[in-house]
Write a protein that holds these residues in place. Sequence first.
Motif, short mmCIF file in Angstrom:
data_model
loop_
_atom_site.label_atom_id
_atom_site.label_comp_id
_atom_site.label_asym_id
_atom_site.label_seq_id
_atom_site.Cartn_x
_atom_site.Cartn_y
_atom_site.Cartn_z
N LEU A 67 0.73 -1.14 0.09
CA LEU A 67 0.00 0.03 -0.12
C LEU A 67 0.95 1.58 0.07
O LEU A 67 0.48 2.14 -0.83
N PHE A 68 1.92 1.09 0.76
CA PHE A 68 2.87 2.41 0.73
C PHE A 68 3.47 2.63 -0.50
O PHE A 68 3.65 3.76 -1.08
N GLN A 69 3.88 1.58 -1.13
CA GLN A 69 4.58 1.84 -2.63
C GLN A 69 3.32 2.25 -3.65
O GLN A 69 3.96 2.99 -4.42
N LYS A 70 2.19 1.67 -3.36
CA LYS A 70 1.27 1.89 -4.15
C LYS A 70 0.96 3.65 -4.21
O LYS A 70 0.62 4.54 -5.03
N TYR A 71 0.94 4.00 -2.87
CA TYR A 71 0.74 5.41 -2.35
C TYR A 71 1.84 6.21 -2.90
O TYR A 71 1.55 7.53 -3.66
#
Length: 218
Positions: A67-71
């Motif tokens: 999720l952090f990478q996607k953000y």
Amino acid sequence: MGRGKIEIKRIENPTNRQVTYSKRRAGIVKKAKELNVLCDAEVCLIMFSSTGKCTDYTSPNTTMKKLFQKYQQISGRDVWKSHYQQMQDTLNKLKETNTKLRKQIGQRVGEDLDDLSIDELRGLEQNLDSSLKTVIQRKFNLIATQTETCRKKIKNLEEVNASLIQEYEERIDDAFTLANHEGISALEMGNGGSNIFCFRLQPSLEDGAYGLHDLRLA
């Protein structure tokens, strides 16, 4: 009759504030789970209370790292940039310190001396003299400790040896006593048995005979 509108402001009472946080935290986590199930949404939730307690939830169909990478990809923000820069600065400082220490070690063994001034060489000489004194003192302390340990071992061995000699003499005296009681002559005692001892017989001044009480180890 409907509920009155609650004014949104900080709750001053600590107990009421904690109770409200616990209730609303449970509600938010419940809503996050419902969003994941009903809408197939990827949800990541992180909360910290005023006391520092952490509550987190990540939907089963993803991970917090993903999720952090996607953000970062969608928002264009580098979440780890500041942290990475801090780590890089720390690494550079450690490299610089390591280089200085290696240079100082080399100078202490006679390397990299060409660029040193007279004052720097004099300071290095004083440092070496001080280090030499420390090494010598440590060596003497170690020798003294080892010497004391050896003395204790020798004393212990001497005590063990004295104890064995005393035990041996007591056994000999017991054997003489038993032989005298059973009427065994000194010559038979000296030549017989499984343990062979060499004895010196001295004549008695009273009767000129050889008695058990005159028996001595040669």
